[in-house]
Design a protein around this motif. Structure first.
Motif, PDB file in Angstrom:
ATOM      1  N   TRP A  20       0.803  -1.215   0.000  1.00 51.07           N
ATOM      2  CA  TRP A  20       0.000   0.000   0.000  1.00 51.07           C
ATOM      3  C   TRP A  20       0.838   1.268   0.000  1.00 51.07           C
ATOM      4  N   PHE A  21       1.759   1.368   0.945  1.00 51.18           N
ATOM      5  CA  PHE A  21       2.565   2.586   1.077  1.00 51.18           C
ATOM      6  C   PHE A  21       3.969   2.432   0.503  1.00 51.18           C
ATOM      7  N   ALA A  22       4.308   1.273   0.018  1.00 52.33           N
ATOM      8  CA  ALA A  22       5.652   1.045  -0.506  1.00 52.33           C
ATOM      9  C   ALA A  22       5.693   0.996  -2.017  1.00 52.33           C
ATOM     10  N   ASP A  23       4.553   1.080  -2.655  1.00 50.45           N
ATOM     11  CA  ASP A  23       4.465   1.015  -4.118  1.00 50.45           C
ATOM     12  C   ASP A  23       4.105   2.404  -4.646  1.00 50.45           C
ATOM     13  N   GLN A  24       4.874   2.895  -5.610  1.00 51.13           N
ATOM     14  CA  GLN A  24       4.619   4.225  -6.157  1.00 51.13           C
ATOM     15  C   GLN A  24       3.247   4.323  -6.823  1.00 51.13           C
ATOM     16  N   SER A  25       2.720   3.229  -7.309  1.00 49.77           N
ATOM     17  CA  SER A  25       1.443   3.277  -8.012  1.00 49.77           C
ATOM     18  C   SER A  25       0.243   3.282  -7.067  1.00 49.77           C
ATOM     19  N   THR A  26       0.445   2.935  -5.808  1.00 47.05           N
ATOM     20  CA  THR A  26      -0.686   2.855  -4.872  1.00 47.05           C
ATOM     21  C   THR A  26      -0.562   3.806  -3.694  1.00 47.05           C
ATOM     22  N   VAL A  27       0.587   4.429  -3.498  1.00 44.26           N
ATOM     23  CA  VAL A  27       0.797   5.183  -2.261  1.00 44.26           C
ATOM     24  C   VAL A  27      -0.135   6.388  -2.158  1.00 44.26           C
ATOM     25  N   LEU A  28      -0.354   7.117  -3.260  1.00 43.36           N
ATOM     26  CA  LEU A  28      -1.236   8.280  -3.199  1.00 43.36           C
ATOM     27  C   LEU A  28      -2.681   7.865  -2.933  1.00 43.36           C
ATOM     28  N   ILE A  29      -3.116   6.771  -3.555  1.00 41.84           N
ATOM     29  CA  ILE A  29      -4.473   6.284  -3.331  1.00 41.84           C
ATOM     30  C   ILE A  29      -4.635   5.853  -1.871  1.00 41.84           C
ATOM     31  N   ALA A  30      -3.613   5.168  -1.346  1.00 45.19           N
ATOM     32  CA  ALA A  30      -3.676   4.737   0.049  1.00 45.19           C
ATOM     33  C   ALA A  30      -3.732   5.939   0.996  1.00 45.19           C
ATOM     34  N   LEU A  31      -2.934   6.952   0.709  1.00 43.40           N
ATOM     35  CA  LEU A  31      -2.979   8.163   1.528  1.00 43.40           C
ATOM     36  C   LEU A  31      -4.339   8.845   1.432  1.00 43.40           C
ATOM     37  N   ALA A  86      -5.798  20.168   1.788  1.00 39.90           N
ATOM     38  CA  ALA A  86      -4.949  19.348   0.924  1.00 39.90           C
ATOM     39  C   ALA A  86      -3.654  20.073   0.570  1.00 39.90           C
ATOM     40  N   ILE A  87      -3.721  21.391   0.396  1.00 37.56           N
ATOM     41  CA  ILE A  87      -2.505  22.157   0.087  1.00 37.56           C
ATOM     42  C   ILE A  87      -1.515  22.088   1.238  1.00 37.56           C
ATOM     43  N   GLN A  88      -2.007  22.106   2.468  1.00 38.86           N
ATOM     44  CA  GLN A  88      -1.146  22.166   3.645  1.00 38.86           C
ATOM     45  C   GLN A  88      -0.923  20.804   4.296  1.00 38.86           C
ATOM     46  N   LEU A  89      -1.288  19.722   3.639  1.00 38.62           N
ATOM     47  CA  LEU A  89      -1.200  18.388   4.231  1.00 38.62           C
ATOM     48  C   LEU A  89       0.233  18.048   4.627  1.00 38.62           C
ATOM     49  N   PHE A  90       0.407  17.625   5.868  1.00 38.37           N
ATOM     50  CA  PHE A  90       1.751  17.280   6.340  1.00 38.37           C
ATOM     51  C   PHE A  90       1.747  16.069   7.266  1.00 38.37           C
ATOM     52  N   ASP A  91       0.957  16.114   8.352  1.00 39.31           N
ATOM     53  CA  ASP A  91       1.082  15.157   9.450  1.00 39.31           C
ATOM     54  C   ASP A  91       0.972  13.712   8.985  1.00 39.31           C
ATOM     55  N   LEU A  92      -0.108  13.407   8.282  1.00 38.15           N
ATOM     56  CA  LEU A  92      -0.336  12.026   7.861  1.00 38.15           C
ATOM     57  C   LEU A  92       0.773  11.523   6.951  1.00 38.15           C
ATOM     58  N   VAL A  93       1.182  12.359   6.015  1.00 41.38           N
ATOM     59  CA  VAL A  93       2.205  11.937   5.044  1.00 41.38           C
ATOM     60  C   VAL A  93       3.533  11.712   5.751  1.00 41.38           C
ATOM     61  N   TRP A  94       3.908  12.620   6.627  1.00 38.98           N
ATOM     62  CA  TRP A  94       5.224  12.511   7.271  1.00 38.98           C
ATOM     63  C   TRP A  94       5.311  11.278   8.153  1.00 38.98           C
ATOM     64  N   ILE A  95       4.265  10.982   8.901  1.00 45.70           N
ATOM     65  CA  ILE A  95       4.309   9.847   9.819  1.00 45.70           C
ATOM     66  C   ILE A  95       4.214   8.526   9.065  1.00 45.70           C
ATOM     67  N   ILE A  96       3.413   8.473   8.017  1.00 48.53           N
ATOM     68  CA  ILE A  96       3.190   7.205   7.321  1.00 48.53           C
ATOM     69  C   ILE A  96       4.316   6.891   6.347  1.00 48.53           C
ATOM     70  N   THR A  97       4.674   7.838   5.482  1.00 44.33           N
ATOM     71  CA  THR A  97       5.627   7.536   4.405  1.00 44.33           C
ATOM     72  C   THR A  97       6.865   8.434   4.397  1.00 44.33           C
ATOM     73  N   GLU A  98       6.839   9.563   5.102  1.00 40.86           N
ATOM     74  CA  GLU A  98       7.907  10.568   5.028  1.00 40.86           C
ATOM     75  C   GLU A  98       8.147  11.026   3.585  1.00 40.86           C
ATOM     76  N   GLY A  99       7.112  10.935   2.773  1.00 40.52           N
ATOM     77  CA  GLY A  99       7.223  11.371   1.388  1.00 40.52           C
ATOM     78  C   GLY A  99       7.617  10.296   0.411  1.00 40.52           C
ATOM     79  N   GLY A 100       7.955   9.104   0.894  1.00 36.73           N
ATOM     80  CA  GLY A 100       8.404   8.024   0.023  1.00 36.73           C
ATOM     81  C   GLY A 100       7.249   7.238  -0.564  1.00 36.73           C
ATOM     82  N   PRO A 101       7.548   6.208  -1.360  1.00 33.48           N
ATOM     83  CA  PRO A 101       8.902   5.857  -1.805  1.00 33.48           C
ATOM     84  C   PRO A 101       9.385   6.769  -2.943  1.00 33.48           C
TER      85      PRO A 101
END
Length: 331
Positions: free
Chosen positions: A178-189, A254-269
């Protein structure tokens, strides 16, 4: 023989004396108005001071430091670079990717999340057994912190023992990264965002729906309108102001989204889920390029400001004009 008559209640004082009698009344009115303004100023002063210290001052500091090459350490910035940080910014593929990710999340929020919230709000407005419990269930995720939500979905969408992949396996489907694949990470988020925030929009829509007089929908039904036509021509137009505010809050979030992304993926992969706020944090606190991070924050601020002003001018104009008219009538 001529007689003169005076109207009942008419003043018999000379004009000059009447003017002198009226002056203290006008002076008293001016004094009362002045005292009212002083009272308003005293009540506004603490909030205005906090607003300047916590909002205006950081914005000005960000604009200032964005024109320097500065690590944030060793005293104030001294190496002036002008607009070089902004030039680097818009030549950076990672930042351009951040803009694209934000646009995708905004589009998904407006097209999927908000209609889903509206539909659930309309259902919860019906006479259902346990309606209060359902409202609590849908609103509960919103009161959880972003950190708790992120950790929870990190476990649920874990590729190894996560509940989501176990459900897929039960139906004979292969599990997903879910969070480790570039094709699914945005959908999972986006799924996490929807679970976290759509309850807030449900409550907004529910409040707006309950503000519509029942007489209007009943009159439409008496005239033979079907349920869909009542929704299309009565409910939806009257929910317009509520929907417009909901869209505005969703886009800004959505423009200011930070917390969820940083904790779950740190912007990766490989930066495939990175947002502007995540990039700003990365350069400001991990790479100590505070000037460059300040340039990102300035761009975020300008994007939000331009959108807010344009949205207010072209979308919220009728709603704001109506509110202004009501306030003038009340005065």
């Amino acid at each position: 023989m001529e007689t003169t008559t005076t109207e009942p209640g008419a003043s018999r004082l000379p004009a000059a004396e009447a003017g002198r009698k009226a002056r203290p009344v006008r002076a008293g009115a001016r004094g009362g108005r002045l005292r009212g303004l002083v009272t308003i100023a005293l009540f506004l002063l603490p909030g205005l001071v906090l607003f300047c210290l916590l909002v205006v001052a950081p914005i000005l500091v960000a604009f200032y430091t964005s024109t320097f090459k500065w690590s944030g350490l060793g005293g104030p910035p001294t190496e002036f670079v002008g607009l070089d940080n902004f030039t680097r910014l818009f030549a950076n593929e990672v930042f351009l990717g951040d803009l694209w990710h934000g646009a995708v999340l905004i589009a998904l929020s407006v097209v999927v999340q908000l209609p889903l919230a509206l539909g659930i709000a309309l259902l919860l407005n019906q006479r259902l057994r346990g309606r209060a419990f359902y409202r609590l269930v849908f609103f509960a995720p919103y009161i959880l912190s972003e950190a708790i939500t992120a950790v929870l979905f990190t476990m649920i969408l874990s590729p190894d023992q996560g509940l989501a992949n176990q459900i897929l396996g039960f139906f004979g489907l292969d599990g997903l990264e879910w969070f480790a694949d570039q094709s699914t990470v945005l959908i999972a988020l986006f799924l996490v965002m929807t679970w976290k925030y759509f309850g807030f929009h449900v409550i907004i829509y529910l409040a707006g729906r309950q503000g519509i007089p029942k007489e209007l929908t009943e009159a439409a039904q008496i005239d033979g309108a079907s349920g869909w036509k009542v929704f299309r021509f009565v409910t939806l137009p009257l929910l317009g102001p509520t929907i417009r505010i909901s869209v505005f809050l969703s886009v800004i979030g959505a423009i200011q989204l930070f917390d969820l992304v940083w904790i779950i993926t740190e912007g990766g992969p490989t930066h495939s889920s990175e947002t502007m706020a995540v990039t700003m944090f990365e350069f400001g606190f991990n790479r100590f390029q505070v000037g460059y991070a300040s340039a990102i924050s300035v761009v975020m601020f300008l994007i939000s400001l331009v959108f807010a002003l344009a949205y207010q001018r072209f979308v919220l104009r009728r709603d704001l004009e109506g509110a202004t008219t009501v306030m003038r009538d009340q005065r």
